[in-house]
Design an enzyme around this catalytic site. Structure first.
Site, PDB file in Angstrom:
ATOM      1  N   LYS A  45       0.838  -1.199   0.000  1.00 23.91           N
ATOM      2  CA  LYS A  45       0.000   0.000   0.000  1.00 23.91           C
ATOM      3  C   LYS A  45       0.874   1.249   0.000  1.00 23.91           C
ATOM      4  O   LYS A  45       2.038   1.208   0.408  1.00 23.91           O
ATOM      5  CB  LYS A  45      -0.902  -0.012   1.244  1.00 23.91           C
ATOM      6  CG  LYS A  45      -2.040   0.984   1.182  1.00 23.91           C
ATOM      7  CD  LYS A  45      -2.903   0.873   2.444  1.00 23.91           C
ATOM      8  CE  LYS A  45      -4.147   1.739   2.329  1.00 23.91           C
ATOM      9  NZ  LYS A  45      -3.858   3.147   2.032  1.00 23.91           N
ATOM     10  N   ASN A  69     -13.662   3.430  -3.689  1.00 27.71           N
ATOM     11  CA  ASN A  69     -12.927   3.690  -2.456  1.00 27.71           C
ATOM     12  C   ASN A  69     -12.425   5.127  -2.439  1.00 27.71           C
ATOM     13  O   ASN A  69     -12.066   5.694  -3.465  1.00 27.71           O
ATOM     14  CB  ASN A  69     -11.767   2.685  -2.285  1.00 27.71           C
ATOM     15  CG  ASN A  69     -10.450   3.233  -2.781  1.00 27.71           C
ATOM     16  OD1 ASN A  69      -9.767   3.982  -2.089  1.00 27.71           O
ATOM     17  ND2 ASN A  69     -10.091   2.879  -4.011  1.00 27.71           N
ATOM     18  N   CYS A 129      -2.064  11.111  -6.935  1.00 28.42           N
ATOM     19  CA  CYS A 129      -2.351  11.860  -5.708  1.00 28.42           C
ATOM     20  C   CYS A 129      -2.679  13.309  -6.057  1.00 28.42           C
ATOM     21  O   CYS A 129      -2.127  13.860  -7.007  1.00 28.42           O
ATOM     22  CB  CYS A 129      -1.141  11.859  -4.783  1.00 28.42           C
ATOM     23  SG  CYS A 129      -0.579  10.228  -4.313  1.00 28.42           S
ATOM     24  N   ASN A 191      -4.814   2.836 -12.701  1.00 31.54           N
ATOM     25  CA  ASN A 191      -5.304   3.176 -11.379  1.00 31.54           C
ATOM     26  C   ASN A 191      -6.835   3.240 -11.480  1.00 31.54           C
ATOM     27  O   ASN A 191      -7.399   2.959 -12.529  1.00 31.54           O
ATOM     28  CB  ASN A 191      -4.711   4.518 -10.931  1.00 31.54           C
ATOM     29  CG  ASN A 191      -4.594   4.627  -9.423  1.00 31.54           C
ATOM     30  OD1 ASN A 191      -5.388   4.043  -8.686  1.00 31.54           O
ATOM     31  ND2 ASN A 191      -3.611   5.383  -8.955  1.00 31.54           N
ATOM     32  N   GLY A 264      -6.013  -6.820  -7.629  1.00 29.70           N
ATOM     33  CA  GLY A 264      -6.395  -5.859  -6.602  1.00 29.70           C
ATOM     34  C   GLY A 264      -7.707  -6.183  -5.917  1.00 29.70           C
ATOM     35  O   GLY A 264      -7.755  -6.933  -4.943  1.00 29.70           O
TER      36      GLY A 264
END
Length: 300
Positions: A45, A69, A129, A191, A264
């Site tokens: 992670k 999520n 991010c 992602n 995942g």
């Protein structure tokens, strides 16, 4: 005799299966169900220079064909990871890939510099991010920002650098080429897709953060397409991920051009998913006379 070994940036893996960052913290939580020795690598992670508390709850929601999520990359920081998690993982015959996260280029750099002498095999740079110093825009959606952050991190990285690509862009080949040009040794994709779920009775979003990242079986066709496009656009290896839950799924990604694959969301509904994917790849190779994965990689 089949050979499942693959190599990325000089690092050899016994098979092409790793975990998708965010679904394995250190692997401890899965060690009662999965023999980590059977995996090509464990991708942990996100690790940041300092501990992150993550987003407010609720931050997980089930949706048709997957999940949303908005955990916010909660993690105890790089010092904890080096002290506690690396020794645990080194007890297994598997490679260690560290997902590195940050809100600013300086945060990425500080984390990577701290990991420079750590006993890990590769770094995975999470450029999805939020970039707080640039008005909240994600690093990974802008080619110039990709080149800037990847080149700065690459200067400091002692281990080979994987760049994790966001699918929330108009043209995945342009961002992939930007990462390659800036020095990435490999790419990982995709992602999560940005999604939202609304509670119609409460008349408000299910997630406290309103939106989150969608993953799971429903995103696989998008992920396969993006891997296929990028594999034709760049020369560096790709780790494919997005909705993989069995060996056949993994073979699709490899045929699209992936060198490795990551499992995942499937880990949440089937803790043995990673090992079953390894076994499924081997079965496919044996049944179809494939001796080495290079025979089918990128054939589409």
């Amino acid at each position: 005799m089949i050979d499942t070994r693959v190599k990325i940036a000089g690092v050899e893996f016994k098979n092409p299966v790793t975990t998708a960052s965010g679904t394995f913290a250190s692997g401890r939580e899965f060690s009662d169900f999965v023999d980590l020795n059977q995996l090509g690598a464990v991708t942990v992670k996100g690790v940041a220079a300092k501990p992150w508390v993550g987003n407010d709850a609720p931050r997980i929601a089930e949706v048709y064909g997957g999940m949303l999520n908005s955990v916010g990359l909660q993690n105890p920081g790089v010092e904890y990871f080096i002290k506690e998690d690396i020794p645990f993982l080194r007890g297994f015959d598997t490679k260690i890939i560290v997902n590195v996260c940050g809100h600013t280029i300086d945060q990425y750099v500080r984390c990577v510099e701290r990991l420079a002498e750590a006993d890990v095999d590769m770094l995975e740079l999470n450029i999805s991010c939020p970039n707080v110093t640039e008005g909240g825009m994600a690093f990974g959606t802008d080619c110039k920002m990709i080149e800037k952050v990847v080149s700065e991190v690459k200067k400091r990285a002692k281990q080979p650098l994987i760049v994790k690509m966001t699918p929330n862009v108009t043209d995945i080949t342009e961002t992939s080429k930007a990462a390659e040009a800036a020095g990435a040794d490999a790419l990982s994709m995709i992602n999560t897709l940005t999604g939202m779920k609304i509670d119609i009775k409460r008349r408000k979003p299910v997630l406290a953060n309103c939106v989150g990242g969608m993953s799971g079986p429903a995103v696989k066709p998008v992920a396969v397409r993006m891997v296929w496009q990028s594999a034709k656009a760049v020369k560096i290896p790709i780790i494919g991920m997005g909705g993989i839950s069995c060996g056949e799924d993994a073979i699709e990604f490899i045929m699209a051009g992936a060198t490795m694959v990551a499992v995942g969301t499937a880990n949440f509904f089937n803790p043995r998913a990673t090992v079953e994917v390894v076994e499924g790849i081997k079965s496919f190779m044996e049944e179809n006379g494939v001796k080495n994965l290079s025979e089918i990689r990128g054939i589409i």
